[in-house]
Enzyme design. Structure first.
Site, PDB file in Angstrom:
ATOM      1  N   TYR A 117      -6.231   6.058   5.109  1.00  0.00           N
ATOM      2  CA  TYR A 117      -6.473   5.050   4.069  1.00  0.00           C
ATOM      3  C   TYR A 117      -5.629   3.797   4.330  1.00  0.00           C
ATOM      4  O   TYR A 117      -6.136   2.670   4.326  1.00  0.00           O
ATOM      5  CB  TYR A 117      -6.170   5.621   2.676  1.00  0.00           C
ATOM      6  CG  TYR A 117      -6.127   4.518   1.666  1.00  0.00           C
ATOM      7  CD1 TYR A 117      -7.301   3.954   1.197  1.00  0.00           C
ATOM      8  CD2 TYR A 117      -4.907   3.979   1.240  1.00  0.00           C
ATOM      9  CE1 TYR A 117      -7.282   2.893   0.309  1.00  0.00           C
ATOM     10  CE2 TYR A 117      -4.877   2.918   0.357  1.00  0.00           C
ATOM     11  CZ  TYR A 117      -6.062   2.385  -0.109  1.00  0.00           C
ATOM     12  OH  TYR A 117      -6.030   1.319  -0.961  1.00  0.00           O
ATOM     13  N   GLU A 140       0.828  -1.206   0.000  1.00  0.00           N
ATOM     14  CA  GLU A 140       0.000   0.000   0.000  1.00  0.00           C
ATOM     15  C   GLU A 140       0.864   1.258   0.000  1.00  0.00           C
ATOM     16  O   GLU A 140       0.543   2.234  -0.671  1.00  0.00           O
ATOM     17  CB  GLU A 140      -0.947   0.010   1.216  1.00  0.00           C
ATOM     18  CG  GLU A 140      -2.077  -0.999   1.129  1.00  0.00           C
ATOM     19  CD  GLU A 140      -3.030  -0.741  -0.032  1.00  0.00           C
ATOM     20  OE1 GLU A 140      -3.070   0.384  -0.559  1.00  0.00           O
ATOM     21  OE2 GLU A 140      -3.716  -1.690  -0.450  1.00  0.00           O
ATOM     22  N   ASP A 173     -10.405   5.158  -1.098  1.00  0.00           N
ATOM     23  CA  ASP A 173      -9.437   5.955  -1.864  1.00  0.00           C
ATOM     24  C   ASP A 173     -10.189   6.626  -3.020  1.00  0.00           C
ATOM     25  O   ASP A 173     -11.423   6.599  -3.062  1.00  0.00           O
ATOM     26  CB  ASP A 173      -8.288   5.069  -2.366  1.00  0.00           C
ATOM     27  CG  ASP A 173      -8.763   4.004  -3.343  1.00  0.00           C
ATOM     28  OD1 ASP A 173      -9.984   3.919  -3.607  1.00  0.00           O
ATOM     29  OD2 ASP A 173      -7.921   3.257  -3.861  1.00  0.00           O
TER      30      ASP A 173
END
Ligand code: SF4
Length: 351
Positions: free
Chosen positions: A128, A45, A146
């Site tokens: 996030y 990520e 997102d």
């Protein structure tokens, strides 16, 4: 289609169409077998924050070969990690990567904490990434939102509020759909739907598992969502500023000589744009690796745009390159920054 039908349809689609990514377990496996490793999820990520899957994948595999665990990464030499990161963009993210790995090693015995709230306490983990790690690695029912998910929500529900003002509404709509029995699959299903089918300019509605439930599709012009502010109105822009306080002073920067508020003192922060900054940009703009507290937003109207500035506050020392302004001299700041500084200091107990 009711909510359960929509969830089932999207998850079935994901089961058949999930992207095969090096950091992923196939759909459904997270529920049956061991969940994906939090280190793998987090690393991927962070790498994907500003680059594509194709570009990030070889870096990801190299990092894992060299530093197979978060503790190995935490023990790594800073220079080696920076060199391995070269080509992935902002070095601030690599610094955050190391700071986070070391916090996991030192504070959590080398194991990532499992809740979104505890993950948020780690350096460099924004909302996030914390939600994504909690959902994918620990099957927590986090709301992972997102830009892709925002677009899918805006279209599914034909949200008329333009971005960025629509963000809280889109987040709430996404929260109402989270599939609590398999939150990791759900988060990844929505990511894949946004990335491969509900694309920004050319949504592929006939291939979409939500087609019959999608209000934008029914309108006949789904690419018209998310709504944008009409050009003839004063447009909205959004940004983030940081109020970093230490011993009765706050960190400030001298703005570039040209441009808006040129040459004046300002608070450190992101650029002000129509879309608002992404998580990576916010992290890169932070004047120090600290647990930043969101103290709300201030509004300011300039002649040609309306600005919403989110204010993050913390106490601690800045990295090099900042001037320090006495809190008794806040009046030296232009009013937009003065508002933001007063808001932060009011919330964290200063002037
Ligand atoms: Fe996006 Fe079309 Fe699917 Fe609606 S039907 S979510 S617009 S791809």
């Amino acid at each position: 289609m009711d909510i359960e039908g929509l969830q089932r349809s999207i998850l079935d689609w994901y089961g058949a169409n999930a992207r095969s990514l090096p950091w992923r377990r196939p759909p459904g496996e997270g529920r049956k077998g061991p969940a994906p490793d939090a280190y793998h999820v987090w690393l991927s990520e962070v790498m994907l924050q500003q680059t594509t899957v194709v570009h990030a994948a070889p870096y990801y595999e190299r990092f894992l070969r060299r530093w197979p665990t978060v503790t190995a990464l935490a023990d790594a030499d800073d220079g080696e990690v920076m060199a391995a990161w070269a080509g992935l963009g902002y070095y601030a993210r690599a610094r955050n990567l190391l700071a986070c790995a070391r916090a996991v090693r030192d504070r959590f015995d080398g194991r990532f904490p499992e809740t979104e709230a505890a993950l948020r306490e780690l350096p460099g983990l924004g909302p996030y990434t914390a939600a994504a790690v909690a959902a994918i690695a620990f099957n927590r029912p986090s709301n992972v939102v997102d830009g892709n998910v925002e677009r899918v929500m805006a279209r599914l529900f034909a949200v008329e509020t333009p971005l960025p003002a629509a963000r809280p509404e889109l987040r709430e709509l996404a929260a109402g759909l989270v599939f609590a029995a398999a939150p990791g699959d759900w988060a990844q299903a929505l990511m894949d739907l946004g990335a491969t089918v509900c694309r920004p300019r050319s949504p592929q509605c006939p291939r979409c598992p939500a087609e019959t439930a999608c209000a934008a599709r029914l309108s006949g012009a789904p690419e018209g969502w998310p709504r944008k502010t009409p050009r003839n109105l004063r447009p909205d822009r959004a940004g983030v500023v940081f109020v970093l306080r230490v011993k009765g002073r706050i960190a400030v920067v001298r703005r570039p000589p040209r441009g808006l508020l040129g040459g004046m003192l300002g608070l450190p922060g992101t650029a002000w744009t129509a879309e608002g900054p992404g998580e990576a940009e916010i992290l890169a703009a932070a004047p120090a690796n600290l647990a930043w507290r969101d103290v709300g937003a201030v509004e300011h109207v300039f002649t040609h745009f309306r600005l919403t500035l989110r204010v993050l506050a913390a106490e601690g020392d800045p990295e090099a390159g900042f001037e320090m302004l006495e809190e008794t001299s806040l009046g030296d700041l232009p009013s937009v920054f003065l508002k933001a500084a007063r808001r932060a200091l009011g919330m964290i107990g200063g002037a």
